[in-house]
Design a protein around this motif. Sequence first.
Motif, PDB file in Angstrom:
ATOM      1  N   PHE A 239      -2.437 -15.831  66.627  1.00  0.00           N
ATOM      2  CA  PHE A 239      -2.536 -17.102  67.341  1.00  0.00           C
ATOM      3  C   PHE A 239      -2.981 -18.217  66.396  1.00  0.00           C
ATOM      4  CE2 PHE A 239      -5.522 -20.143  69.232  1.00  0.00           C
ATOM      5  CZ  PHE A 239      -4.641 -20.854  70.040  1.00  0.00           C
ATOM      6  N   ALA A 240      -3.976 -17.955  65.559  1.00  0.00           N
ATOM      7  CA  ALA A 240      -4.425 -18.981  64.611  1.00  0.00           C
ATOM      8  C   ALA A 240      -3.299 -19.379  63.670  1.00  0.00           C
ATOM      9  CB  ALA A 240      -5.628 -18.467  63.817  1.00  0.00           C
ATOM     10  N   THR A 241      -2.442 -18.423  63.319  1.00  0.00           N
ATOM     11  CA  THR A 241      -1.304 -18.746  62.462  1.00  0.00           C
ATOM     12  C   THR A 241      -0.302 -19.624  63.202  1.00  0.00           C
ATOM     13  OG1 THR A 241      -1.600 -16.627  61.314  1.00  0.00           O
ATOM     14  CG2 THR A 241       0.496 -17.752  61.014  1.00  0.00           C
ATOM     15  N   LEU A 242      -0.025 -19.303  64.467  1.00  0.00           N
ATOM     16  CA  LEU A 242       0.853 -20.156  65.277  1.00  0.00           C
ATOM     17  C   LEU A 242       0.300 -21.577  65.370  1.00  0.00           C
ATOM     18  CD1 LEU A 242       1.840 -17.918  68.334  1.00  0.00           C
ATOM     19  CD2 LEU A 242       3.267 -18.537  66.391  1.00  0.00           C
ATOM     20  N   LEU A 243      -1.018 -21.678  65.571  1.00  0.00           N
ATOM     21  CA  LEU A 243      -1.634 -22.996  65.696  1.00  0.00           C
ATOM     22  C   LEU A 243      -1.526 -23.772  64.391  1.00  0.00           C
ATOM     23  CD1 LEU A 243      -3.210 -24.899  67.561  1.00  0.00           C
ATOM     24  CD2 LEU A 243      -5.311 -23.778  66.802  1.00  0.00           C
ATOM     25  N   ASP A 244      -1.760 -23.105  63.273  1.00  0.00           N
ATOM     26  CA  ASP A 244      -1.622 -23.785  61.974  1.00  0.00           C
ATOM     27  C   ASP A 244      -0.182 -24.232  61.738  1.00  0.00           C
ATOM     28  OD1 ASP A 244      -4.252 -23.775  61.125  1.00  0.00           O
ATOM     29  OD2 ASP A 244      -4.109 -21.799  60.182  1.00  0.00           O
ATOM     30  N   VAL A 245       0.779 -23.405  62.127  1.00  0.00           N
ATOM     31  CA  VAL A 245       2.181 -23.772  61.933  1.00  0.00           C
ATOM     32  C   VAL A 245       2.534 -24.989  62.781  1.00  0.00           C
ATOM     33  CG1 VAL A 245       4.553 -23.003  62.342  1.00  0.00           C
ATOM     34  CG2 VAL A 245       2.934 -21.484  61.206  1.00  0.00           C
ATOM     35  N   ARG A 246       2.052 -25.015  64.015  1.00  0.00           N
ATOM     36  CA  ARG A 246       2.357 -26.183  64.859  1.00  0.00           C
ATOM     37  C   ARG A 246       1.697 -27.450  64.316  1.00  0.00           C
ATOM     38  NH1 ARG A 246       3.478 -25.350  71.200  1.00  0.00           N
ATOM     39  NH2 ARG A 246       4.299 -23.227  71.176  1.00  0.00           N
ATOM     40  N   ARG A 247       0.494 -27.332  63.789  1.00  0.00           N
ATOM     41  CA  ARG A 247      -0.161 -28.507  63.205  1.00  0.00           C
ATOM     42  C   ARG A 247       0.545 -28.938  61.929  1.00  0.00           C
ATOM     43  NH1 ARG A 247      -6.480 -26.630  64.285  1.00  0.00           N
ATOM     44  NH2 ARG A 247      -6.534 -27.259  66.483  1.00  0.00           N
ATOM     45  N   LEU A 248       1.050 -27.989  61.167  1.00  0.00           N
ATOM     46  CA  LEU A 248       1.849 -28.345  59.993  1.00  0.00           C
ATOM     47  C   LEU A 248       3.140 -29.046  60.412  1.00  0.00           C
ATOM     48  CD1 LEU A 248       1.374 -25.072  57.901  1.00  0.00           C
ATOM     49  CD2 LEU A 248       0.521 -27.348  57.281  1.00  0.00           C
ATOM     50  N   ALA A 249       3.715 -28.620  61.534  1.00  0.00           N
ATOM     51  CA  ALA A 249       4.908 -29.292  62.042  1.00  0.00           C
ATOM     52  C   ALA A 249       4.587 -30.719  62.474  1.00  0.00           C
ATOM     53  CB  ALA A 249       5.497 -28.503  63.211  1.00  0.00           C
ATOM     54  N   ALA A 250       3.421 -30.916  63.095  1.00  0.00           N
ATOM     55  CA  ALA A 250       3.051 -32.249  63.559  1.00  0.00           C
ATOM     56  C   ALA A 250       2.848 -33.219  62.405  1.00  0.00           C
ATOM     57  CB  ALA A 250       1.782 -32.165  64.410  1.00  0.00           C
ATOM     58  N   THR A 251       2.450 -32.728  61.257  1.00  0.00           N
ATOM     59  CA  THR A 251       2.247 -33.594  60.089  1.00  0.00           C
ATOM     60  C   THR A 251       3.443 -33.598  59.150  1.00  0.00           C
ATOM     61  OG1 THR A 251       1.127 -31.754  58.960  1.00  0.00           O
ATOM     62  CG2 THR A 251      -0.261 -33.335  60.139  1.00  0.00           C
ATOM     63  N   GLY A 252       4.534 -32.931  59.545  1.00  0.00           N
ATOM     64  CA  GLY A 252       5.750 -32.963  58.751  1.00  0.00           C
ATOM     65  C   GLY A 252       5.719 -32.121  57.505  1.00  0.00           C
ATOM     66  N   ARG A 253       4.823 -31.137  57.419  1.00  0.00           N
ATOM     67  CA  ARG A 253       4.711 -30.345  56.192  1.00  0.00           C
ATOM     68  C   ARG A 253       5.655 -29.148  56.178  1.00  0.00           C
ATOM     69  NH1 ARG A 253       0.876 -31.815  52.761  1.00  0.00           N
ATOM     70  NH2 ARG A 253      -0.701 -33.307  53.477  1.00  0.00           N
ATOM     71  N   ILE A 254       6.327 -28.863  57.275  1.00  0.00           N
ATOM     72  CA  ILE A 254       7.315 -27.790  57.289  1.00  0.00           C
ATOM     73  C   ILE A 254       8.602 -28.337  57.885  1.00  0.00           C
ATOM     74  CG2 ILE A 254       5.603 -25.941  57.467  1.00  0.00           C
ATOM     75  CD1 ILE A 254       6.248 -25.725  60.420  1.00  0.00           C
ATOM     76  N   SER A 255       9.720 -27.757  57.489  1.00  0.00           N
ATOM     77  CA  SER A 255      11.017 -28.158  58.025  1.00  0.00           C
ATOM     78  C   SER A 255      11.147 -27.634  59.447  1.00  0.00           C
ATOM     79  CB  SER A 255      12.148 -27.602  57.161  1.00  0.00           C
ATOM     80  OG  SER A 255      12.070 -28.128  55.851  1.00  0.00           O
ATOM     81  N   MET A 256      11.741 -28.434  60.319  1.00  0.00           N
ATOM     82  CA  MET A 256      11.851 -28.086  61.716  1.00  0.00           C
ATOM     83  C   MET A 256      13.194 -27.431  62.013  1.00  0.00           C
ATOM     84  SD  MET A 256       9.010 -28.895  62.861  1.00  0.00           S
ATOM     85  CE  MET A 256       9.475 -28.433  64.518  1.00  0.00           C
ATOM     86  N   PRO A 257      13.206 -26.430  62.911  1.00  0.00           N
ATOM     87  CA  PRO A 257      14.502 -25.926  63.388  1.00  0.00           C
ATOM     88  C   PRO A 257      15.288 -27.042  64.065  1.00  0.00           C
ATOM     89  CG  PRO A 257      12.694 -24.471  64.038  1.00  0.00           C
ATOM     90  CD  PRO A 257      12.070 -25.711  63.491  1.00  0.00           C
ATOM     91  N   VAL A 258      16.599 -26.873  64.125  1.00  0.00           N
ATOM     92  CA  VAL A 258      17.450 -27.937  64.658  1.00  0.00           C
ATOM     93  C   VAL A 258      17.086 -28.253  66.094  1.00  0.00           C
ATOM     94  CG1 VAL A 258      19.832 -28.568  65.201  1.00  0.00           C
ATOM     95  CG2 VAL A 258      19.313 -27.336  63.089  1.00  0.00           C
ATOM     96  N   ARG A 259      16.784 -27.237  66.899  1.00  0.00           N
ATOM     97  CA  ARG A 259      16.494 -27.470  68.312  1.00  0.00           C
ATOM     98  C   ARG A 259      15.225 -28.271  68.507  1.00  0.00           C
ATOM     99  NH1 ARG A 259      16.008 -22.129  71.358  1.00  0.00           N
ATOM    100  NH2 ARG A 259      15.196 -23.609  72.866  1.00  0.00           N
ATOM    101  N   ALA A 260      14.290 -28.206  67.550  1.00  0.00           N
ATOM    102  CA  ALA A 260      13.017 -28.907  67.716  1.00  0.00           C
ATOM    103  C   ALA A 260      13.111 -30.379  67.381  1.00  0.00           C
ATOM    104  CB  ALA A 260      11.948 -28.259  66.842  1.00  0.00           C
ATOM    105  N   GLN A 261      14.237 -30.813  66.775  1.00  0.00           N
ATOM    106  CA  GLN A 261      14.362 -32.219  66.439  1.00  0.00           C
ATOM    107  C   GLN A 261      14.781 -33.008  67.667  1.00  0.00           C
ATOM    108  OE1 GLN A 261      17.199 -32.254  63.301  1.00  0.00           O
ATOM    109  NE2 GLN A 261      15.810 -31.373  61.781  1.00  0.00           N
TER     110      GLN A 261
END
Length: 328
Positions: A239-261
Amino acid sequence: MTGAEAARPALAVRGLPRRIPARGGAQAQVRAGVVGAYAFTAALARLAEARASGALYGSAGAVYLRDGAIVHAESPCAPDLGVRLMACGLLSPDQWREAVTTASAERGVGGHLVDTGRVARGELELCHLLALFDAAYFTLLPDSEPDRFQPGATSRLGPISRAVPAQRVAREAQRRRAQLERAWPWDDTDAGPVVPRSEGEVRGGRARAPTPGQLAVLAAADGSRTPVQIAWHLGRSAFATLLDVRRLAATGRISMPVRAQAPAVPAPARPVVPPVPPAPPAPPAPVVPPVPVPPPPAHGGPQPAVPPSSDPSVALLLRLRAALEAHL
């Protein structure tokens, strides 16, 4: 390849098998009225109310009960107790395998580790509670469905920590779902590979600095590992990893899947206006001083809200300590 990575299942968060066999007796206790969203949670609540003892198996894991309270939970999406103990350096892979193969059914793996001096009782209880809540989050996902209930079934780990009320576990799972929604509202990042972006692509360098947990996720992200696989690789909370990934997505530090754009909104078509005959010249308008317009905000518009970067495992431990002290 580490021991934790070798034990990692090739599973993502979604796409687990689902089936609810039609049976009588204990199966009817699970199946009646629990079809649809939160079906597993509803079945767990029925068993807790009946003070049942045994194992409730579902499409995303299993929960073990004693007198209606939860004593253990496991899910292929969450690193188990052995992975956690090895990741924090308390056990080697050989020591964990030895405990699993030689522990008696009465004492269980947990009792064997304490009796042989491999792990202190307090260390074992804390790691077990963290693993329990982590696995319960995935087991109680909204689309998780109950499979069967086996009365009297126990975990191979044996009794380790205090039983946790089922209602408290369900509340914690709901709180975690809300926390993920606040961090980033799209769940596409939960199942897809984590692909880091270069520093020059990160919102012009105005994003917050990554936390230590996020840095560990970025270091383990090789472009093919999902968040669950990263959690198994690091031996940390899924869960902590999921949360970190979502926060990284919110700050643009990871590439987003097409559906999430967010889809592009087409501009409305301009209405066709017929030509207007020229009007007679008007008298000159009075000179009006211009109204000052405030400059646009420096940050260039609203940014996705990023929750505080506190470790959710620490927050959970504080709540567990308060609950334990209340019962002393």
